[in-house]
Design a protein around this motif. Structure first.
Motif, PDB file in Angstrom:
ATOM      1  N   LYS A 151       0.802  -1.126  -0.038  1.00  7.70           N
ATOM      2  CA  LYS A 151       0.004   0.092  -0.176  1.00  7.70           C
ATOM      3  C   LYS A 151       0.994   1.246  -0.048  1.00  7.70           C
ATOM      4  CE  LYS A 151      -0.330  -0.872   4.787  1.00  7.70           C
ATOM      5  NZ  LYS A 151      -1.364  -1.293   5.969  1.00  7.70           N
ATOM      6  N   PHE A 152       0.107   2.387  -0.322  1.00  7.41           N
ATOM      7  CA  PHE A 152       0.801   3.639  -0.229  1.00  7.41           C
ATOM      8  C   PHE A 152      -0.055   4.610   0.422  1.00  7.41           C
ATOM      9  CE2 PHE A 152      -0.664   3.410  -4.636  1.00  7.41           C
ATOM     10  CZ  PHE A 152      -1.304   4.282  -4.775  1.00  7.41           C
ATOM     11  N   VAL A 153       0.268   5.788   0.577  1.00  8.78           N
ATOM     12  CA  VAL A 153      -0.648   6.871   1.148  1.00  8.78           C
ATOM     13  C   VAL A 153      -0.601   8.119   0.251  1.00  8.78           C
ATOM     14  CG1 VAL A 153      -0.955   8.380   3.083  1.00  8.78           C
ATOM     15  CG2 VAL A 153      -0.179   6.172   3.407  1.00  8.78           C
ATOM     16  N   VAL A 154      -1.723   8.585   0.219  1.00  6.63           N
ATOM     17  CA  VAL A 154      -1.949  10.072  -0.544  1.00  6.63           C
ATOM     18  C   VAL A 154      -2.609  10.883   0.301  1.00  6.63           C
ATOM     19  CG1 VAL A 154      -3.265  11.137  -2.527  1.00  6.63           C
ATOM     20  CG2 VAL A 154      -2.480   8.423  -2.691  1.00  6.63           C
ATOM     21  N   GLN A 155      -1.805  11.901   0.444  1.00  8.53           N
ATOM     22  CA  GLN A 155      -2.087  13.012   1.596  1.00  8.53           C
ATOM     23  C   GLN A 155      -2.396  14.391   0.742  1.00  8.53           C
ATOM     24  OE1 GLN A 155       1.691  12.481   3.758  1.00  8.53           O
ATOM     25  NE2 GLN A 155       0.463  11.838   5.354  1.00  8.53           N
ATOM     26  N   ILE A 156      -3.515  15.028   1.002  1.00  9.55           N
ATOM     27  CA  ILE A 156      -3.504  16.542   0.549  1.00  9.55           C
ATOM     28  C   ILE A 156      -4.288  17.187   2.030  1.00  9.55           C
ATOM     29  CG2 ILE A 156      -3.793  16.006  -1.883  1.00  9.55           C
ATOM     30  CD1 ILE A 156      -6.818  16.439  -1.440  1.00  9.55           C
ATOM     31  N   LYS A 157      -3.931  18.422   1.933  1.00 13.64           N
ATOM     32  CA  LYS A 157      -4.523  19.251   2.850  1.00 13.64           C
ATOM     33  C   LYS A 157      -5.846  19.127   3.003  1.00 13.64           C
ATOM     34  CE  LYS A 157      -4.359  24.102   4.740  1.00 13.64           C
ATOM     35  NZ  LYS A 157      -3.949  25.487   4.309  1.00 13.64           N
ATOM     36  N   GLY A 158      -6.548  19.084   4.217  1.00 12.67           N
ATOM     37  CA  GLY A 158      -7.950  19.184   4.323  1.00 12.67           C
ATOM     38  C   GLY A 158      -8.679  17.891   4.294  1.00 12.67           C
ATOM     39  N   THR A 159      -7.824  16.962   3.816  1.00 10.79           N
ATOM     40  CA  THR A 159      -8.642  15.497   3.854  1.00 10.79           C
ATOM     41  C   THR A 159      -7.776  14.435   4.648  1.00 10.79           C
ATOM     42  OG1 THR A 159      -7.276  14.663   2.020  1.00 10.79           O
ATOM     43  CG2 THR A 159      -9.270  16.320   1.382  1.00 10.79           C
ATOM     44  N   PRO A 160      -8.659  13.465   4.981  1.00 12.89           N
ATOM     45  CA  PRO A 160      -7.649  12.449   5.890  1.00 12.89           C
ATOM     46  C   PRO A 160      -6.876  11.814   4.735  1.00 12.89           C
ATOM     47  CG  PRO A 160     -10.124  11.887   5.906  1.00 12.89           C
ATOM     48  CD  PRO A 160      -9.919  13.175   5.151  1.00 12.89           C
ATOM     49  N   ASP A 161      -5.916  11.119   5.332  1.00  7.46           N
ATOM     50  CA  ASP A 161      -4.615  10.362   4.464  1.00  7.46           C
ATOM     51  C   ASP A 161      -5.664   9.038   4.056  1.00  7.46           C
ATOM     52  OD1 ASP A 161      -2.924  12.005   5.749  1.00  7.46           O
ATOM     53  OD2 ASP A 161      -1.915  10.488   6.631  1.00  7.46           O
ATOM     54  N   LEU A 162      -5.358   8.979   2.913  1.00  6.64           N
ATOM     55  CA  LEU A 162      -6.123   7.728   1.919  1.00  6.64           C
ATOM     56  C   LEU A 162      -4.966   6.740   1.722  1.00  6.64           C
ATOM     57  CD1 LEU A 162      -8.489   6.937   0.498  1.00  6.64           C
ATOM     58  CD2 LEU A 162      -7.704   7.819  -1.544  1.00  6.64           C
ATOM     59  N   ILE A 163      -5.306   5.597   2.581  1.00  4.28           N
ATOM     60  CA  ILE A 163      -4.084   4.346   2.429  1.00  4.28           C
ATOM     61  C   ILE A 163      -4.683   3.611   1.265  1.00  4.28           C
ATOM     62  CG2 ILE A 163      -2.964   2.611   3.733  1.00  4.28           C
ATOM     63  CD1 ILE A 163      -3.726   4.199   6.080  1.00  4.28           C
ATOM     64  N   VAL A 164      -3.890   3.490   0.166  1.00  4.10           N
ATOM     65  CA  VAL A 164      -4.163   2.742  -1.155  1.00  4.10           C
ATOM     66  C   VAL A 164      -3.460   1.464  -1.331  1.00  4.10           C
ATOM     67  CG1 VAL A 164      -4.653   3.169  -3.448  1.00  4.10           C
ATOM     68  CG2 VAL A 164      -4.897   5.009  -1.829  1.00  4.10           C
ATOM     69  N   PRO A 165      -4.347   0.511  -1.514  1.00  3.67           N
ATOM     70  CA  PRO A 165      -3.330  -0.825  -1.820  1.00  3.67           C
ATOM     71  C   PRO A 165      -2.694  -0.621  -3.376  1.00  3.67           C
ATOM     72  CG  PRO A 165      -5.779  -0.927  -2.151  1.00  3.67           C
ATOM     73  CD  PRO A 165      -5.597   0.225  -1.504  1.00  3.67           C
ATOM     74  N   SER A 166      -1.522  -1.152  -3.360  1.00  3.94           N
ATOM     75  CA  SER A 166      -0.829  -1.194  -4.645  1.00  3.94           C
ATOM     76  C   SER A 166      -1.015  -2.145  -5.435  1.00  3.94           C
ATOM     77  CB  SER A 166       0.838  -0.770  -4.261  1.00  3.94           C
ATOM     78  OG  SER A 166       1.149  -1.742  -3.438  1.00  3.94           O
ATOM     79  N   TRP A 167      -2.010  -2.319  -6.214  1.00  2.00           N
ATOM     80  CA  TRP A 167      -2.563  -3.339  -6.867  1.00  2.00           C
ATOM     81  C   TRP A 167      -1.931  -3.275  -8.365  1.00  2.00           C
ATOM     82  CZ3 TRP A 167      -8.409  -4.341  -5.593  1.00  2.00           C
ATOM     83  CH2 TRP A 167      -8.330  -4.830  -4.222  1.00  2.00           C
ATOM     84  N   PRO A 168      -2.112  -4.423  -9.194  1.00  4.60           N
ATOM     85  CA  PRO A 168      -1.350  -4.112 -10.575  1.00  4.60           C
ATOM     86  C   PRO A 168      -2.069  -3.080 -11.423  1.00  4.60           C
ATOM     87  CG  PRO A 168      -1.852  -6.513  -9.976  1.00  4.60           C
ATOM     88  CD  PRO A 168      -2.585  -5.455  -8.823  1.00  4.60           C
TER      89      PRO A 168
END
Length: 180
Positions: A151-168
Motif C-alpha cells: 500500500k501507499f498513502v496519498v495526502q492532501i491538506k484538508g482530507t484524511p490520509d488515503l491508504i491505497v493498496p498497490s495493486w497491478p
C-alpha cells in the motif's frame, strides 16, 4: 522429718505450680502489604501509515479515448483516488477526492515504502470535486506507488490520509503511458 519433707514438698509443689509464660518476643516491624504495581503512564501508540489497514475499496482498470485509468474506491461510489494516463501528452494525472479552498492550490504527497514525494496540486473544477497532480510518465514515484509493499498513502491538506493498496492496475496504467 519435718526438715526433709519441707524441701521435698517445696520441690514437688513448685513442679506442679504454673510457671509464668515467657514474655513474647518484642513485636517485629510489620511489612506493608505489597502495593499493586503502578500502571504505566499512557503513551499513545506510535503507528505509522504502514501499520494501518488500507482504506476500503477496490481498483478498477478502464481504457477510453484518452488512454487508461485506474480508479480506487468503494463499489458503486465515486472514486476516492485515480491514476490516469493521457497517452497523447505522455502525462499521468493523480486525482484525489476533495478540494482546496476556492482560488487556492496546494500539494499532494505520495508516501510509499521506498520514499515520498510531494507534487503541486490544484482543484479540477469538476463534479465531484477533485484535486489533481500532473506527473511525467517516467516519474520514479509512479514505480514507487506501483511496487510499494502492499500500500501507499496519498495526502492532501484538508482530507484524511488515503491508504491505497498497490495493486497491478497502477502499474498497468503507468506502462500504458510509457509504451504509448
Amino acid at each position: 522429718m519435718k526438715s526433709r519433707v519441707t524441701p521435698l514438698l517445696c520441690a514437688i509443689l513448685s513442679a506442679c505450680s504454673t510457671r509464668e509464660a515467657p514474655s513474647p518476643p518484642p513485636p517485629q516491624p510489620v511489612a506493608a502489604p505489597p502495593s499493586a504495581p503502578k500502571p504505566a503512564p499512557h503513551v499513545p501508540p506510535t503507528s505509522s501509515w504502514e501499520d494501518n489497514p488500507a482504506s476500503p475499496g477496490d481498483w478498477v482498470y478502464r481504457q477510453d479515448r484518452r488512454g487508461s485509468i485506474a480508479l480506487f474506491g468503494p463499489k458503486d461510489a465515486d472514486a476516492l483516488f485515480a491514476v490516469r494516463c493521457d497517452i497523447s501528452a505522455k502525462r499521468v494525472y493523480l486525482t484525489h477526492s476533495g478540494q482546496f479552498a476556492a482560488g487556492e492550490t496546494g500539494k499532494m504527497t505520495i508516501r510509499a515504502t521506498s520514499g515520498l514525494k510531494t507534487f503541486p496540486a490544484a482543484n479540477t473544477g469538476g463534479t465531484p470535486p477533485l484535486v489533481a497532480a500532473e506527473l511525467v510518465a517516467n516519474d520514479p514515484q509512479l514505480d514507487m506507488m506501483a511496487y510499494s509493499r502492499g500500500k501507499f498513502v496519498v495526502q492532501i491538506k484538508g482530507t484524511p490520509d488515503l491508504i491505497v493498496p498497490s495493486w497491478p492496475e497502477i502499474a498497468r496504467v503507468v506502462e500504458d503511458c510509457r509504451a504509448g
